[in-house]
Every structure is written in C-alpha cells, then in structure tokens.
Design a protein around this motif. Structure first.
Motif, PDB file in Angstrom:
ATOM      1  N   LYS A 138       0.631  -9.484   1.191  1.00 36.63           N
ATOM      2  CA  LYS A 138       1.624  -9.875   0.717  1.00 36.63           C
ATOM      3  C   LYS A 138       2.869  -8.978   1.258  1.00 36.63           C
ATOM      4  O   LYS A 138       2.868  -7.726   1.376  1.00 36.63           O
TER       5      LYS A 138
ATOM      6  N   ASN B 173       7.047 -17.390   4.682  1.00 39.41           N
ATOM      7  CA  ASN B 173       8.056 -17.835   3.245  1.00 39.41           C
ATOM      8  C   ASN B 173       8.626 -18.834   3.499  1.00 39.41           C
ATOM      9  O   ASN B 173       9.100 -19.596   3.879  1.00 39.41           O
TER      10      ASN B 173
ATOM     11  N   ASN C  16      -7.661 -15.486   1.827  1.00 41.04           N
ATOM     12  CA  ASN C  16      -6.553 -14.797   2.276  1.00 41.04           C
ATOM     13  C   ASN C  16      -7.936 -13.163   1.829  1.00 41.04           C
ATOM     14  O   ASN C  16      -6.807 -12.834   2.271  1.00 41.04           O
TER      15      ASN C  16
ATOM     16  N   TRP D 171       6.727 -15.780  -1.902  1.00 34.91           N
ATOM     17  CA  TRP D 171       6.269 -14.885  -1.593  1.00 34.91           C
ATOM     18  C   TRP D 171       5.979 -14.508   0.065  1.00 34.91           C
ATOM     19  O   TRP D 171       5.481 -16.040   0.464  1.00 34.91           O
TER      20      TRP D 171
ATOM     21  N   HIS E  60       3.686 -13.789   3.243  1.00 36.29           N
ATOM     22  CA  HIS E  60       2.564 -13.634   2.668  1.00 36.29           C
ATOM     23  C   HIS E  60       1.089 -13.901   4.014  1.00 36.29           C
ATOM     24  O   HIS E  60       2.235 -15.004   4.454  1.00 36.29           O
TER      25      HIS E  60
END
Length: 302
Positions: free
Chosen positions: A181, A223, A253, A145, A147
């Motif tokens: 995300k 990605n 994160n 994904w 992010h």
C-alpha cells in the motif's frame, strides 16, 4: 473485445485497458437497490464503515461492523443515514470474503449464489487459472487506498461510476510504500512536504461507467473513487505458474514466494553490512544497488 483479440493485442502489453461493450449478463440491468436487497435477503455481511470518504488501510481509519445484507445495501445507497454507527454521513464498503476470511477465498458463486446467476464473467483465462471473484459495494464518494495486487484482474463495474487512478510498477520508488500500500492517501492533493518524490510518479486515469471492465495487470497500483453508489466484481487469476504464489494467500496480495525469499535474503545482507563502519557500509551498499540494477532491472524502458 473478443477473447482472441484481448489475448493477442492487449494482454501481452501489460498495460491497463478499459474494455467496453462486453457481455456481462443480466446483472447490468437487474441489480437495482431493491433487487439486490431482496435477492440475498438478510444474511449477515462484514463491512467497513468510515466517517471520512478517504479510507486508509495503514492507519485503519474505519471500523468493521456487521449488518444484514438487505439493510447494508439500503444504507450504502443513502447519502444521509437515520441509523448509523459513526456519523449520519458515514461511508460503507463491502469487500466479500470467504466463509472463513483467513482461509477461504472470495467466490461470488459461493457467497452470493443468487446474484452469481446474473453475472457472466469474461473467461479470458483458463479455468484452472481462476483465483477469486470479489463482490464489492461502495457508498458514493468512497475512496480506497492506493495499492497493488500480485495477480492480474478484471474490475467489472456492474452499476454506478468509478474513477480509477493508476501508477506503473516502475514508479514504486515514488509511492512511499508500506507493504503493498502507498502512504500517499490523497492522490489529487498530496502532501509534497511529506512525500516530495510523489510528483515523479506518472498518473494514469480512467472513468468507468456501468458495464465497463478495467483490466489491471499485476503490480499496477490503483486508487479507486466511487463517484456514485455502485456494485462491482473483481476477478483475479493466476498468470504465473500456480507454485509461484503463496499458498496461504486468500486475498491475492501476498508477494510471490520467490520475491518474499529474495527480500528476506536482502534484509540479511543489509544486517551483515552493519558489522562495518559507516563509510564502508555506504560504499558496499552502493555497489549492491549497482549490482541489483545490472542484474535485475529491465533495460527496455525509456
């Protein structure tokens, strides 16, 4: 690229760059499937298993399973599986974690000490800035994904090939964020009825070969597709003062503490506006947006 040149010419620009021909140690030649599986033996690893190539962290379309490391490596390198959890063409992904995943930071020297001896991590930052070294193994075709991370990092592609699509932090308004995300999973064929603004996000793309290192500055969205079975290592480091970061952050994160506080204050301000009728709320919300733009937006962008 020497450390001096990186720090002088590349790092201050805060843009992603692929660095080629860096000295990474014996890993680039030694890390075959056979060597990897026997080097660290049958210690258990927790892995993501997905029946589809596009993994989605928001809907959690994968399961966590545990396998002995040697079994996992062989399975991740196969296209079709005789033994499987979900389907014979399921995809595997290992993102190494600390001993206690909630408290300990990933460090290849602790979790995979034998393999760590084969790697020469480019030390283009001070030792005390080091945050984590995350060992990653992906099946061919697996897509992660989109992010962002709050720390600068090097994505070191040891074996296999990857395609990386990146978006600037400035394009956050078009990426339909949920936390760190993006909700837009398929960046190649996005659902523009659902995500109409996504067309405004400027796409940057690069292909990593074995031995390439991608510098991903903090806040740049990325990605990643593994075009082949591959092994990589991410190295994160703290480029802000150490006290800027959340002490409980084990993955690199969590937003810096000042940013988290600012967002909480903003949420309280918006809650306060709810005491007013709609037309007033709209008027003062617009004034607040203007004030944020005047005070906080950079003005050196085109």
């Amino acid at each position: 690229v020497t450390r001096e040149r990186f720090l002088r010419d590349i790092y201050p620009r805060r843009k992603p760059v692929v660095l080629k021909g860096m000295e990474l140690g014996a890993c680039t030649t030694k890390w075959t499937v056979d060597y990897l599986s026997q080097a660290e033996g049958s210690k258990e690893v927790k892995i993501h298993v997905s029946a589809v190539p596009q993994m989605d962290f928001l809907s959690k379309n994968f399961v966590y399973r545990t396998l002995p490391f040697d079994v996992f490596v062989r399975r991740a390198a196969e296209v079709k599986h005789k033994e499987y959890f979900l389907s014979e063409d399921e995809k595997y992904y290992l993102r190494s974690v600390g001993e206690d995943a909630r408290k300990d930071i990933a460090d290849i020297r602790k979790q995979f000490p034998i393999l760590a001896e084969d790697v020469q991590i480019p030390e283009y930052f001070e030792k005390e800035q080091f945050f984590s070294s995350v060992f990653r193994i992906s099946s061919a075709g697996l897509q992660l994904w989109t992010h962002y991370d709050v720390m600068d990092n090097f994505l070191i592609q040891v074996t296999g090939k990857k395609r990386v699509v990146l978006y600037s932090p400035r394009d956050a308004p078009y990426l339909y964020l949920s936390g760190t995300k993006s909700q837009v999973l398929d960046v190649d064929n996005p659902d523009l009825e659902k995500y109409p603004l996504f067309v405004k996000a400027k796409r940057y793309q690069c292909f990593l070969e074995a031995g390439d290192v991608l510098f991903i500055p903090a806040l740049w969205f990325h990605n990643v597709i593994s075009e082949e079975f591959g092994v990589a290592l991410n190295v994160f480091w703290k480029h802000l003062p150490a006290e800027s970061y959340d002490k409980s952050d084990t993955y690199g994160n969590k937003d810096p503490t000042a940013a988290s506080r600012a967002i909480q204050i903003l949420d309280r301000a918006l809650k306060t506006l709810e005491e007013l009728p709609e037309e007033y709320r709209d008027f003062y919300a617009r004034r607040m947006v203007l004030r944020i733009q005047e005070k906080a937006y950079r003005n050196d962008y085109g």
